[in-house]
Motif scaffolding. Structure first.
Motif, PDB file in Angstrom:
ATOM      1  N   SER A 295       5.617 -11.578   7.824  1.00 22.60           N
ATOM      2  CA  SER A 295       4.965 -10.622   8.723  1.00 22.60           C
ATOM      3  C   SER A 295       5.658  -9.261   8.689  1.00 22.60           C
ATOM      4  CB  SER A 295       4.950 -11.176  10.148  1.00 22.60           C
ATOM      5  OG  SER A 295       6.273 -11.328  10.649  1.00 22.60           O
ATOM      6  N   GLU A 296       6.976  -9.259   8.516  1.00 19.78           N
ATOM      7  CA  GLU A 296       7.714  -7.998   8.474  1.00 19.78           C
ATOM      8  C   GLU A 296       7.550  -7.271   7.139  1.00 19.78           C
ATOM      9  OE1 GLU A 296      11.680  -9.170   9.363  1.00 19.78           O
ATOM     10  OE2 GLU A 296      11.350  -9.270  11.539  1.00 19.78           O
TER      11      GLU A 296
ATOM     12  N   GLU B 233       4.946  -6.593   5.565  1.00 26.11           N
ATOM     13  CA  GLU B 233       3.762  -5.740   5.548  1.00 26.11           C
ATOM     14  C   GLU B 233       4.123  -4.270   5.706  1.00 26.11           C
ATOM     15  OE1 GLU B 233      -0.132  -4.755   5.138  1.00 26.11           O
ATOM     16  OE2 GLU B 233       0.730  -6.767   4.938  1.00 26.11           O
ATOM     17  N   GLY B 234       5.124  -3.998   6.537  1.00 24.32           N
ATOM     18  CA  GLY B 234       5.488  -2.601   6.777  1.00 24.32           C
ATOM     19  C   GLY B 234       6.724  -2.148   6.026  1.00 24.32           C
TER      20      GLY B 234
ATOM     21  N   ARG C  70       9.178  -0.599   3.224  1.00 27.49           N
ATOM     22  CA  ARG C  70       9.042   0.514   2.289  1.00 27.49           C
ATOM     23  C   ARG C  70       8.911  -0.007   0.865  1.00 27.49           C
ATOM     24  NH1 ARG C  70      13.429   5.215   2.573  1.00 27.49           N
ATOM     25  NH2 ARG C  70      12.336   5.439   4.579  1.00 27.49           N
TER      26      ARG C  70
ATOM     27  N   ARG D   8       7.721  -3.037  -0.705  1.00 24.52           N
ATOM     28  CA  ARG D   8       7.039  -4.301  -0.434  1.00 24.52           C
ATOM     29  C   ARG D   8       7.336  -5.345  -1.501  1.00 24.52           C
ATOM     30  NH1 ARG D   8       1.624  -5.066   0.022  1.00 24.52           N
ATOM     31  NH2 ARG D   8       2.052  -6.686   1.551  1.00 24.52           N
TER      32      ARG D   8
END
Length: 377
Positions: free
Chosen positions: A42-43, A45-46, A48, A50
């Protein structure tokens, strides 16, 4: 004497059982690792970077699922051992429980009577006072062992939900990783592949030797120089995938064929990474080797990885160490398959194979001069 033998036998049995590690705790810890992997997904996704974040997530899922499989295997073994011991000592356990029940239910006057008179009664009372606490202690330990069997059975029954979530999570993470790599634009390039020249080279060569020697022909233009030396990594590079060494360089396979590379057994859909910073010289199907990735960590040194189902990246890209370059084949195991493996530990879950060849100049060398193969990945 019969009671003493029973007493000592039960005590030895329980002591040996407690000397082992706790498989239930190992399985619980594996479940926590899978939960942590879900949080990492889930983390990511944001994040820098990926690709890096998702790579870590996929590896976390892989390690968590492997730990869960191992934990369930140990739990199944422990439960089976306890069950066998309980059945083997049913008579002694029944005697132990019978004695305890007699002590608890017999009225005081009966306990004080003895054929030898008051002296015998006194002696039997003293012996009973010494034996009773020990019997009660062993009963408590026996109760603990029975409770452990029940806990292990419940743990195995409840593992299905955790495994289902873990398998679904790693599938999503792999799909997201493939997309993130396809969208990546921040990697330096040493050359751009000419697909026509690549097709001509593939059709005109019949061996890996011939293809490797003609790699320079697939570029549309000059290939920029690479001023890198990774010789200090010799003998210490980590294998590109978690796996077990099946065959060393020069060892014959079942058909009697000897190859200069090593063969690793891996789990289905395992992530394959670049063992060092390297240039992707080629990726795609090749000869009878299946999907192949050829990496160049330094001039005149090639690492050939074959047997992948999916390959990542583009020829000419310079990828950092640990960058995913592909996925192994095979179908992701179903929950039932994982649970069925929990009792054997024979390695049948490592159904895929990755072939690794290292070439220096125009000749192959033993990959074990570069890679550490003394550890199970």
């Amino acid at each position: 004497m019969r009671l003493n033998a029973c007493f000592l036998g039960v005590m030895f049995w329980i002591g040996a059982a407690h000397a082992q590690t706790d498989p239930a705790e190992a399985a619980r810890q594996a479940g926590l690792r899978l939960e942590q992997a879900a949080v990492a997904l889930s983390e990511a996704e944001g994040a820098r970077d990926r690709v890096r974040a998702l790579t870590v997530t996929v590896k976390a899922y892989e390690k968590g699922l492997a730990a869960m499989r191992d934990g369930l295997r140990k739990a199944a073994r422990r439960e089976a051992q306890l069950t066998v011991r309980l059945r083997a000592r049913e008579e002694e356990i029944a005697q132990l429980l019978g004695v305890l029940q007699t002590i608890e239910t017999s009225p005081p006057p009966v306990l004080l009577l003895h054929p030898s008179g008051p002296l015998g009664s006194a002696r039997s009372g003293m012996m009973l006072a010494e034996v009773t606490p020990g019997l009660e202690a062993q009963a408590r330990k026996l109760s603990h062992e029975l409770q452990e069997v029940q806990t292990l059975r419940v743990l195995q029954q409840n593992a299905a939900e955790t495994l289902e979530q873990g398998l679904a999570g790693v599938q999503v993470a792999r799909a997201e990783l493939s997309k993130a790599i396809a969208d990546r634009t921040d990697l330096p390039r040493r050359f751009t592949e000419d697909p026509v020249r690549t097709a001509i080279l593939i059709s005109s060569t019949e061996t890996l030797d011939g293809f490797a020697s003609g790699l320079a022909e697939i570029a549309s233009g000059e290939i920029s120089d690479l001023d890198v030396d990774v010789s200090d990594l010799k003998g210490s590079m980590t294998l590109p995938v978690q796996g077990v060494l099946l065959r060393r360089a020069g060892e014959a396979d079942a058909a009697g064929v000897k190859r200069p590379g090593i063969l690793l057994a891996t789990r289905p859909r395992a992530l394959v990474e670049s063992p060092s910073a390297a240039t992707i010289r080629y990726r795609g199907p090749l000869l009878d080797l299946g999907n192949v990735v050829i990496l160049e960590p330094q001039p005149d040194t090639l690492v050939v990885l074959s047997g992948l189902q999916e390959v990542y990246g583009e020829p000419g890209q310079v990828v950092p160490k640990g960058t995913p370059v592909g996925l192994m084949g095979g179908a992701a195991p179903e929950i039932g398959a994982i649970l069925s493996l929990s009792g054997d530990g024979t390695g049948t879950d490592r159904s895929e194979t990755l072939y690794i060849e290292v070439r220096e100049g125009d000749s192959p060398v033993d990959p074990e001069t570069w890679f550490r193969t003394d550890k199970d990945g």
